[in-house]
Structures are given as structure tokens and as C-alpha cells.
Enzyme design. Sequence first.
Site, PDB file in Angstrom:
ATOM      1  N   ASP A 218      17.758   4.331 -12.941  1.00 51.53           N
ATOM      2  CA  ASP A 218      16.387   3.824 -12.847  1.00 51.53           C
ATOM      3  C   ASP A 218      15.970   3.263 -14.209  1.00 51.53           C
ATOM      4  OD1 ASP A 218      13.828   3.380 -11.846  1.00 51.53           O
ATOM      5  OD2 ASP A 218      13.136   5.396 -12.375  1.00 51.53           O
ATOM      6  N   GLU A 219      15.048   2.303 -14.214  1.00 44.11           N
ATOM      7  CA  GLU A 219      14.506   1.713 -15.445  1.00 44.11           C
ATOM      8  C   GLU A 219      15.630   1.218 -16.357  1.00 44.11           C
ATOM      9  OE1 GLU A 219      11.488   1.159 -15.468  1.00 44.11           O
ATOM     10  OE2 GLU A 219      10.303   2.778 -14.628  1.00 44.11           O
TER      11      GLU A 219
ATOM     12  N   GLN B  91       9.539  -5.890 -17.680  1.00 41.23           N
ATOM     13  CA  GLN B  91       8.893  -4.665 -18.153  1.00 41.23           C
ATOM     14  C   GLN B  91       9.712  -3.979 -19.250  1.00 41.23           C
ATOM     15  OE1 GLN B  91       6.589  -2.240 -15.171  1.00 41.23           O
ATOM     16  NE2 GLN B  91       7.833  -3.386 -13.714  1.00 41.23           N
TER      17      GLN B  91
ATOM     18  N   ARG C 295      -0.684  -2.404 -14.025  1.00 41.65           N
ATOM     19  CA  ARG C 295      -1.038  -0.996 -13.766  1.00 41.65           C
ATOM     20  C   ARG C 295      -2.213  -0.925 -12.784  1.00 41.65           C
ATOM     21  NH1 ARG C 295       3.144   0.490 -14.042  1.00 41.65           N
ATOM     22  NH2 ARG C 295       3.631  -1.689 -14.404  1.00 41.65           N
TER      23      ARG C 295
ATOM     24  N   LYS D  83      10.110   0.336  -5.922  1.00 37.40           N
ATOM     25  CA  LYS D  83      11.377   0.652  -6.587  1.00 37.40           C
ATOM     26  C   LYS D  83      11.840   2.070  -6.246  1.00 37.40           C
ATOM     27  CE  LYS D  83      10.929   2.223 -10.532  1.00 37.40           C
ATOM     28  NZ  LYS D  83      10.838   2.812 -11.848  1.00 37.40           N
ATOM     29  N   THR D  84      10.937   3.044  -6.376  1.00 37.02           N
ATOM     30  CA  THR D  84      11.310   4.446  -6.131  1.00 37.02           C
ATOM     31  C   THR D  84      11.709   4.646  -4.679  1.00 37.02           C
ATOM     32  OG1 THR D  84       9.788   5.143  -7.870  1.00 37.02           O
ATOM     33  CG2 THR D  84      10.544   6.839  -6.358  1.00 37.02           C
TER      34      THR D  84
END
Length: 682
Positions: free
Chosen positions: A212-213, A243, A589, A33-34
Site C-alpha cells: 500500500d502507498e 500523492q 481531504r 484503494k483500501t
Amino acid sequence: MEKIFKKLNQAQTEAVKQTEGPVLILAGAGSGKTTTIVSRLAYLIEVLGIPASNTLTLTFTNKAAKEMRDRALNMISQNAYPPLLCTFHKFGLLFLKFNIHLINRENNFVVIDTDDKKRIIKKINSELPTPLIASEISRYKNSLMSPDEAYKQAEFFNYQQIAKVYEEYEAYLLENNLVDFDDLISITYKLLLEYPELALKTSQKYQYIMIDEYQDTNELQLKLLQKLCCAHTNLCVVGDDDQSIYGWRGANIRNIMEFDQDFSGAVTFKLEENYRSREPILKVANALIEHNRSRLGKQLISTRGTGDEVTILNSNDENEEARKIAQKIAKLLESGVNAKDIAVLYRVNVLSRSIEEGLNRAGIAYKLVGGLRFYDRAEIKDLISYLRVITNFHDDFSFKRIANKPKRGLGKASIDKLELAAHANETSIFEYLKNVPLEELEALVKKKNSKTLKDFIADIEHIAKVAEESTYEFIDVLEDTFHLKDIYKGMQDEDERVLNMDEFYGLFRDFVKNSPESSLDEFLNELTLQSEQDQVEGESIYMMSIHASKGLEFDHVFIIGLEEGFLPLVGDGSDLEEERRLGYVSFTRAKESLNLSHAGSRFYKGRRSDLQKSRFFNESGLCEGSLIVEKNTSFKKGDLVRHKIFGTGRVNGVSKSGREFKLSINFAGTKRDILASFVERL
């Protein structure tokens, strides 16, 4: 061009190149994503020639913002105006610094943190639970509700009291030129709403916006984005509906689920290739989340191939669980695994106690993320209060904290007298002490203390001048003038407190070195914007809640408390789909190995309880979980019900939710969806 695209897969490449109009990038856990966000930013600036100053990229934590900023700057050539890449709250802070004068407020305001907020509330009303009032005030602000509107909507006496506290709290902030976290967004939105020409100008400045998010945004942030896009529709949001785990603090999953309804003509890209986890880990994560009905749908595919199967740890109780986990962690450390690559996660904070004890017995160093933060320690709060008064003489809240530190012969009664006298003179305590004749002051406090207070005021003014002339030297002058370390002389933990103060002084000097043009209040506002995840560094294994782990990754992950009532958390208005998303977040994670632990019984809330294995084992395809019996309901619309946390409310609707029934309930103006088994009819 080649530098931007060489590490991107096909889906990422297509998402980067779609620059015009609304874009939703549905990015699964560990799907790069980043990389996609920073590549898109670089593409806009380096390939399309969009001025960096015309872009705006917003995220939720300082840690994420810093990582993206560093990576973006490595991909773009040196620019006179670097792209603005920061948190929502930092954007609000910058915006208000330039525009708060439009509502007749000074731009030297100070941002207060949650602890400050609670202290102010407690002073106004110590009878009602402070966390409840703080939460409701936050809800009011995010709903753009004034104190008067909050009072009118309150159906019960308690909420009328809260509305009154809200009114006094707002008056206090205004009087002392303070803003809280919620104000950074709400006042920014109100300004854009009230001044259409400002909204248009701001939107024209930021022609390309990325978020983002996005699944963590709330209703107010959506409204803010709509204002920022009033001159164009070039909004790209990146997120993962699977998420979305912050519903309890206002995040609204509908923002991502219905993005195409809020911004018509939206194009969606799915990033499903996972670069983080081994295949067996993703297999159980995919299986678990597929049980959710409210999702856009995607399947994570591992690019790292197969690995160790997911391990299940069966224990009789929490002590046996702690021993097993400590033993497994010890073996990992012996095999050469770095401590920082291991994490223990839990849904409920209280479960950490037994694991902490087990790790202590095994001599394994750990760091508890979300424990007492460095900036929350009393000695650091004192230093910050000194800095706040030096930047804003009228900050009564901070002044009262330091008035007798070091001791100046002032007890609480004396400080209260000074505050009353200042209010009677319609001024701040500082200004009152500065201007009041000495003989008049001696009528309020002892003669020798009057002189000490006058000297204190003079010292503060002197240091404020030093701060304006030389920010770097200021911190030494502060310590030399007030000898703040002497406050803790003779205390049992004197050494630790002094070390903490030295750490703070060092932090301040580093800030000045790295930002020589920055002022003291900019340093203070940077401190206030710190988040829990900024603690993650150093050489120890990490222990944290699943919520705190969001956005992080570790080679080896242990998740404890997979029992009905802990994960999933059942009751207290919990949402099973959000609990499942929490499970999904915790599983993803892990990079190399995932260990899922459950205990047959735990000592919890003063007694030992037998527990059922979590249904998530069954839903993940790992083994048969506990049998969940479908429940029936006899509730109907209009029934009055009581909930042990939210109090009395009225049922507005009844619907089926999996094997259970969900009630839509109005609690004194607050609407919540709660499972029928967690309320009783009145």
C-alpha cells in the site's frame, strides 16, 4: 465471490482478478484503494484457495494496517493462520525476532524511538545539531552505508564528525541490544542479502505480496521487495504518484513512476472514480495537479455529484483569517456538523498559532495532531523506561533514566561514576550493581544510597519474575513496589501526570486482555511503532499539517496559508512539483466543502511580512494568482555554491525546471536538486 465483487467498479474488479505477475494499481485520492486491496486479498484466499499464511500485505501506518486487517477479516472465513497485514517496520520486527541470531544478536532486542535516538546522539556529541546527526545517520542506514564508508565519503570536517558519532552510536546500540526504526528495514535487508537461502525461503513463504502507498517507498524498501520477490513476481503495488509528498524523508517517486522497469511485464490499472469528494472540489484538484510534468496521468471523476463551490477566504492578516475561520466553523457546529468532521490544514506548523488563538477565543475545542504525543510525555517515558529495564537488565540508557526516579540520592555525577565503573568491568550498570560488593559500592556513592541501590536491583529482578508469571498483575506490582505516582507529588501538574499514568496502566491492561499470550517486550515494541495518525479520535475539530492529514478525510476542510513562501513553500531546497502534490493532497481531504484561505501579511520569524497570493489559486482555475517571473541562471557545472541549510557543495549539472533553473549539487556526498535562486556562488 459475490460478496467480494458486489461493491467494486469495473477497474477495481479487473485489478482484483489480475493476481499473477507484477501489478501497479494507480489509485487516485478517494478512489476505493483500501476496498480494492482487501478485496484482492479476499479473492486470493477465498476464491483461488491461496493459504492466508502465504500472503503478505504491507503499509506505512498502524492505523491503515488495522483498518485493512479488520476489513479483510470480515471478508474471509476463519483461518488457522490469518494473513500477515502490517507496516514495513512491524514486518522487519517480526522477521528479526526469528532471524537476528544469524548475526550473533539476541532476539530480545528493544526498538528505540526517535526521542531515545536523539538522547543517545546528544550524549555522544552535544556540539553538532542533534537533529542533523539523527537525519544523517538515518540516511546512512537507508543507503546501507557503514560508519567507515560514511567517513571515507565525507568531504567536510562536520560530516567526518557525524560519521564518528554514527560509529559510536552503532556501538552503543549493539552493546545494549537496541535497534532503531531504520535498523528494522536495513538489518532485515542485509540478512536477506547475505543469506540467499533465507531470501528464497522467505519469498517462497510469501507467494503473493501487496504494498500500500507505494509512492512513499524509498530505495531500501524497493531493494527489500526485490529480495522478497526472488522466487516469484507476484507483487501488487497500490499508490498514487500525485500523492507522493515525502521526498524530504527519503521517499522516492521514481519507484512508482518506473515500476515497470523494476518489475518487467507489469500490468497497470487506473482507479479514477472518486467516492469521497464533491465535483467542485475535484475540479480544482485536477486542475492544480495537471501542472505537474512528472506524473503518470489520471483524472478524478466524482461519483457524488455536484456540491458547494470551493470558497476563497481573503484576509488582511492572520488574526482576521483566524476570526473568519472560527466564525465559519462555529456556524457548521451550530448546523449539527460533528466537530470531528472538520479539519484545519497548513503547510508550515507555525501557522497554527493564530488559528489556535482564534478557536480558543471562540470557545471551539480542537485537537492539535502532531503536538506532544502521549508517549513523549516525561511521566510516560519514565514508565516505559522501567518496563524496558525489566525486560532487558542491560539497557543502560533506560536504567540511567530511572536510577533516581523516585529519588535514591543519585545525582548526575553519581550515575556517571556508576557507568564508568560498569564499563571498566565490561558489564552493564545493572549487572555491576548486582555483583559489586557493598563496601566497594560505598566508595562510589553514599553508604545509605548503596543499600538503596542494592534493594532497587533486587526489586527489579523480583518484578521481572512477576512479569514472566503474570503479565496482567505485573503493572500493579510495579506501582506498589516503586510508588511511581509519588514522583510528581506537589507538582503544579500532578493531577494531569497521574491521570496520564493511569491511562498508560489502563492501556497496558487492555493490551494483556486482548493479547494474553504476548510478552512485555512485545507490548513495548507495539508502543514504539505508534504513529502520529494514531492520535486521531474523539470529539474536537482537528488541526494538523498537510503531511499529517495524508490518508485521512473530513467533511469540511479549511486550508490556511495559501501564499507564496508557505504553500507553495519556496526555498530551502523545496521541489515545486512536490509542493503541488501537497496542495492536491490537501484539497482531496475534503468531502463536502473546501475553504482556501490566504492573508495579505503574516507575523513570521519575528517580523511582519507582506505576502503574495499563492500561484495555486491561478493553477486551480479559481482566480488569477501572483505573477511568477521567470528566472535566469549563470551557474555552470563545477561551480562551488553555498546553501543556508546544506552548506557548501559543487554543481554537477544545470537543467530547466518550469520557469526556473534547477541545479544538481553534491553536498559532502549528498546529492540534491535545488532551484538556482536559493544558493549563492562561492
